[in-house]
Enzyme design. Structure first.
Site, PDB file in Angstrom:
ATOM      1  N   GLU A 241     -46.275  34.998  13.866  1.00 25.26           N
ATOM      2  CA  GLU A 241     -47.673  34.579  13.691  1.00 25.26           C
ATOM      3  C   GLU A 241     -48.025  33.435  14.638  1.00 25.26           C
ATOM      4  O   GLU A 241     -49.119  33.394  15.204  1.00 25.26           O
ATOM      5  CB  GLU A 241     -47.934  34.129  12.234  1.00 25.26           C
ATOM      6  CG  GLU A 241     -47.780  35.216  11.187  1.00 25.26           C
ATOM      7  CD  GLU A 241     -48.836  36.314  11.255  1.00 25.26           C
ATOM      8  OE1 GLU A 241     -49.712  36.248  12.121  1.00 25.26           O
ATOM      9  OE2 GLU A 241     -48.758  37.260  10.432  1.00 25.26           O
ATOM     10  N   ARG A 245     -50.837  34.087  17.588  1.00 25.59           N
ATOM     11  CA  ARG A 245     -52.131  33.415  17.391  1.00 25.59           C
ATOM     12  C   ARG A 245     -52.215  32.117  18.189  1.00 25.59           C
ATOM     13  O   ARG A 245     -53.189  31.887  18.913  1.00 25.59           O
ATOM     14  CB  ARG A 245     -52.353  33.097  15.908  1.00 25.59           C
ATOM     15  CG  ARG A 245     -52.368  34.324  15.036  1.00 25.59           C
ATOM     16  CD  ARG A 245     -52.738  33.984  13.610  1.00 25.59           C
ATOM     17  NE  ARG A 245     -52.265  35.007  12.692  1.00 25.59           N
ATOM     18  CZ  ARG A 245     -52.927  35.425  11.619  1.00 25.59           C
ATOM     19  NH1 ARG A 245     -54.088  34.915  11.317  1.00 25.59           N
ATOM     20  NH2 ARG A 245     -52.420  36.351  10.842  1.00 25.59           N
ATOM     21  N   ASP A 391     -46.182  48.302  13.142  1.00 25.11           N
ATOM     22  CA  ASP A 391     -47.262  48.543  14.108  1.00 25.11           C
ATOM     23  C   ASP A 391     -47.034  48.075  15.540  1.00 25.11           C
ATOM     24  O   ASP A 391     -46.926  48.849  16.482  1.00 25.11           O
ATOM     25  CB  ASP A 391     -48.589  47.973  13.571  1.00 25.11           C
ATOM     26  CG  ASP A 391     -48.475  46.534  13.030  1.00 25.11           C
ATOM     27  OD1 ASP A 391     -47.395  45.930  13.159  1.00 25.11           O
ATOM     28  OD2 ASP A 391     -49.479  46.019  12.490  1.00 25.11           O
ATOM     29  N   GLU A 560     -58.572  46.108  13.770  1.00 25.34           N
ATOM     30  CA  GLU A 560     -57.936  47.232  14.482  1.00 25.34           C
ATOM     31  C   GLU A 560     -58.903  48.340  14.888  1.00 25.34           C
ATOM     32  O   GLU A 560     -58.801  48.885  15.996  1.00 25.34           O
ATOM     33  CB  GLU A 560     -56.780  47.812  13.653  1.00 25.34           C
ATOM     34  CG  GLU A 560     -55.566  46.893  13.561  1.00 25.34           C
ATOM     35  CD  GLU A 560     -55.740  45.720  12.603  1.00 25.34           C
ATOM     36  OE1 GLU A 560     -56.669  45.782  11.760  1.00 25.34           O
ATOM     37  OE2 GLU A 560     -54.984  44.748  12.685  1.00 25.34           O
TER      38      GLU A 560
HETATM   39  C1  DMJ Z   1     -53.397  40.264  13.560  1.00 24.42           C
HETATM   40  O1  DMJ Z   1     -52.760  39.086  13.314  1.00 24.42           O
HETATM   41  C2  DMJ Z   1     -52.710  41.053  14.620  1.00 24.42           C
HETATM   42  O2  DMJ Z   1     -53.581  42.010  15.118  1.00 24.42           O
HETATM   43  C3  DMJ Z   1     -51.457  41.706  14.123  1.00 24.42           C
HETATM   44  O3  DMJ Z   1     -50.856  42.508  15.099  1.00 24.42           O
HETATM   45  C4  DMJ Z   1     -51.757  42.558  12.932  1.00 24.42           C
HETATM   46  N1  DMJ Z   1     -52.484  41.855  11.939  1.00 24.42           N
HETATM   47  C5  DMJ Z   1     -53.573  41.004  12.269  1.00 24.42           C
HETATM   48  C6  DMJ Z   1     -54.926  41.634  12.225  1.00 24.42           C
HETATM   49  O4  DMJ Z   1     -55.145  42.554  11.267  1.00 24.42           O
END
Ligand code: DMJ
Length: 665
Positions: A241, A245, A391, A560
């Site tokens: 995270e 971010r 994912d 997404e």
């Molecule tokens: C974000 O922090 C990123 O896109 C991550 O890859 C997946 N989750 C969240 C958004 O939904």
């Protein structure tokens, strides 16, 4: 474009039989029809605007009629009289037509006198206009102005997105400045991400891209004055995270502020928008990354531990000892770019070890379980999915390969091969269609390849259409790729799957009462006995295809779907993606906007009014609104063959060798 049109069934449905281009009407005309077609512009219906051609048609029609009833009475004198009458009629109609056409085309009188053409006898001998080529249905959708908004409409919609961003920021700034996130309903801040002011860093590059100057000033001032201190004092943060971010946000803002002296104009962002201090952003990035690097160097294998204690400069695994597969493999874009701009190879070296190691592990047709053990270096369990914890493993296989253009055909070729194999696995093992209406979705294998298929799809999976489209064309338009013969059959298949899945993702929005997607959807498939509640929008065609269970009805303002709409619009140039994005944006405005500032998550998207969940996630500003803004923007802004977006939507430049850069200029 003919090569790809056969693969695009949606537009056929969208246009419908009545919208199909029909050029038959231009071919056989009776005299009466030719005259009435000519008169249509004056009677208000939409028809023939080329009056010269119409006159010609009348003459041709009379002449051919005369020929048919050749009875010896059609003399030269009569022919000349007919010619004269026709000439007068032509002059009369032609004069009237000029005003009409100019008004129709330009919406105002044409000032330039040169535009007016004097009647010219040569016009009588002009050939009838060439009929437009018969277009495939998808092209009609694209070219039909009825389906397209004007450029100024998109500019005004884009302005609305910028206003939404400023409204989101104003709530955060008033009630939560310095906290990770805003709780917009209780009007306070909360630290769910380790206390590094995550909303501020996640928002900065969005503000630069939008030219939201006040936000750029406030955010960069806070970062310059506080972030370094926070990093040295704060405790536990999650490696993934914090990388996507905070580190990603800092590095993207560094680049967009001119820090790496990138090719001028590549980003398409005006230089006047660059108000942050790039040197300071790089300094903070390095300090943060040096601490995060401990997650790699403290692990006995190439797989990093999941958490770092910033102030102690120590790292540890999650309580169950496992790391998420996606978390361990979604760090490389950021660390590699940092190595490039800092000149220190250690960041890239540590992060890339993860993929080098994962390359050697057993997989199921390229698909991998969602957990990995940093102590053994092996995948753990059999649960395979492209939703949470799985994912962005697939996303970064492709994007890291895209980012390092220099090494695409050499040392990083294996990444594209792993990606391509995984997508074959997705198509073979995870893609199914719903009943009754055939929506294409990606399900899960919770017990591995020999276990039962689960028709469940997280909203998180909606990143996949964008990734598939990017993988197919490498960021250039489909048109260009087809013209240059660059698409393999597999690329075309992946692009088709991307379009099918994007449709399913938007139907997950349109099937609910609020027009907003749930966190998780189940799909109705053949032989599946398990039914379930629907999304509440009874007028949706897919009400029986999509099941939304009570615990899955929340919406966290996730990006997404709009991310994929943005990528697909850039690549296919199909306006429907913009329209879908606009509908989703309006639903966010209607149901999640909080008057006092900010936007709130929802607890239940299927009921009206929806119950709320008091949180504005950082990715609403970092990703969702950024992708919507870019969806309505020109395609030369952050072009997809020159930029790669990290999984948190922070754009980083594609890195080329000096030779590649000079060739592309
Ligand atoms: C974000 O922090 C990123 O896109 C991550 O890859 C997946 N989750 C969240 C958004 O939904």
């Amino acid at each position: 474009m003919s090569g790809g049109s056969g693969h695009l069934p949606y537009s056929m449905r969208d246009v419908g039989a009545g919208g199909a281009y029909n050029n038959a009407k231009f071919r056989h005309r009776s005299r009466l029809k030719a005259v009435s077609t000519c008169l249509r512009p004056f009677t208000g219906s939409n028809g023939c605007f080329d009056l010269e051609w119409c006159i010609l048609m009348v003459i041709q029609s009379l002449a051919s009629n005369s020929n048919r009833y050749r009875c010896g009475k059609f003399t030269v004198g009569k022919f000349l009289s007919l010619l004269m009458v026709s000439g007068l009629l032509y002059l009369f109609l032609h004069k009237s037509s000029e005003g009409f056409v100019s008004g129709e085309l330009h919406g105002k009188e044409v000032q330039d006198k040169n535009v007016r053409r004097a009647p010219n006898i040569r016009t009588f001998w002009r050939k009838p206009p060439r009929l437009p080529p018969r277009l495939p249905p998808n092209e009609i959708y694209k070219n039909n102005s009825l389906f397209q908004q004007s450029p100024s409409e998109w500019t005004s919609r884009q302005k609305k997105v910028k206003e939404a961003f400023e409204h989101a920021w104003s709530g955060y700034q008033k009630y939560a400045m310095g906290y990770d996130e805003l709780m917009p309903l209780s009007r306070r801040g909360t630290d769910g991400l380790g206390g590094l002011g995550a909303t501020i860093v996640d928002s900065l590059d969005t503000a630069i891209i939008m030219g939201a100057d006040d936000v750029v000033s406030e955010a960069s001032k806070w970062i310059e004055e506080n972030l370094m201190k926070r990093i040295s004092e704060k405790g536990q943060v999650n490696l993934f995270e914090t990388t996507i971010r905070v580190l990603g946000g800092l590095l993207s803002a560094y680049h967009l502020s001119g820090g790496d002296h990138a090719q001028a104009g590549d980003s398409g962002i005006p230089v006047t928008y660059r108000k942050a201090n790039p040197e300071r952003l790089l300094e903070v990035s390095k300090d943060l990354a040096d601490r995060l690097l401990l997650a790699f160097t403290s692990s006995p294998t190439a797989i990093p531990l999941s958490d770092v204690i910033l102030r102690d400069r120590t790292a540890h695994a999650a309580p169950d000892g496992l790391s998420s597969t996606s978390e361990a493999s979604t760090l490389q874009l950021e660390f590699s770019y940092l190595s490039r701009v800092s000149g220190d190879p250690k960041y890239d070296r540590e992060a890339m070890k993860v993929f080098e190691h994962m390359q050697t592990l057993p997989k199921v047709e390229g698909l991998v379980p969602i957990y990995i053990n940093p102590y053994s270096g092996q995948f753990s369990g059999e649960n395979i999915r492209l939703g949470s914890r799985g994912d962005s493993y697939y996303e970064y296989l492709l994007k890291v390969w895209v980012q390092q253009e220099e090494y695409r055909d050499s040392s990083l070729k294996y990444l594209f091969e792993m990606y391509a194999e995984a997508m074959r696995g997705v198509r073979h093992l995870l893609v199914r269609k719903t009943i009754p209406n055939g929506l294409v979705f990606v399900g899960e294998l919770p017990f591995g390849r020999n276990g039962e298929f689960s028709p469940k799809m997280d909203h998180l999976v909606c990143f996949l259409p964008g990734t598939l489209a990017l993988g197919a064309t490498r960021g250039i338009t489909k048109k260009k790729a087809l013209e240059s013969n660059l698409l393999t059959d597999e690329d075309k298949e992946n692009l088709q799957l991307a379009e099918d899945l994007a449709k399913t993702c938007v139907e997950m929005y349109f099937v609910t009462s609020t027009g907003l997607a749930p966190e998780i959807a189940y799909f109705h498939i053949e032989g599946d006995k398990e039914g379930g509640p629907d999304g509440g929008n009874k007028s949706s065609k897919y009400i029986n295809d999509i099941i939304i269970k009570p615990l899955d009805r929340h919406n966290l303002l996730r990006p997404e779907t709009v991310e994929s709409l943005f990528v697909l619009h850039r690549i296919t140039e199909d306006p429907k993606y913009r329209e879908w994005g606009w509908q989703i944006f309006q639903a966010f405005e209607k149901y999640t906007k909080v008057d006092s500032g900010g936007y709130t998550s929802l607890d239940d998207v299927t009921s009206l009014p929806p119950s709320t969940r008091d949180k504005m996630e950082t990715f609403f500003l970092g990703e969702t609104l950024k992708y919507l803004y870019l969806l309505f923007d020109e395609s030369n802004v952050l072009p997809l063959d020159k930029y790669v977006f990290n999984t948190e939507a922070h754009p980083l430049p594609v890195m080329r060798s000096a030779q590649q850069s000079s060739q592309s200029v």
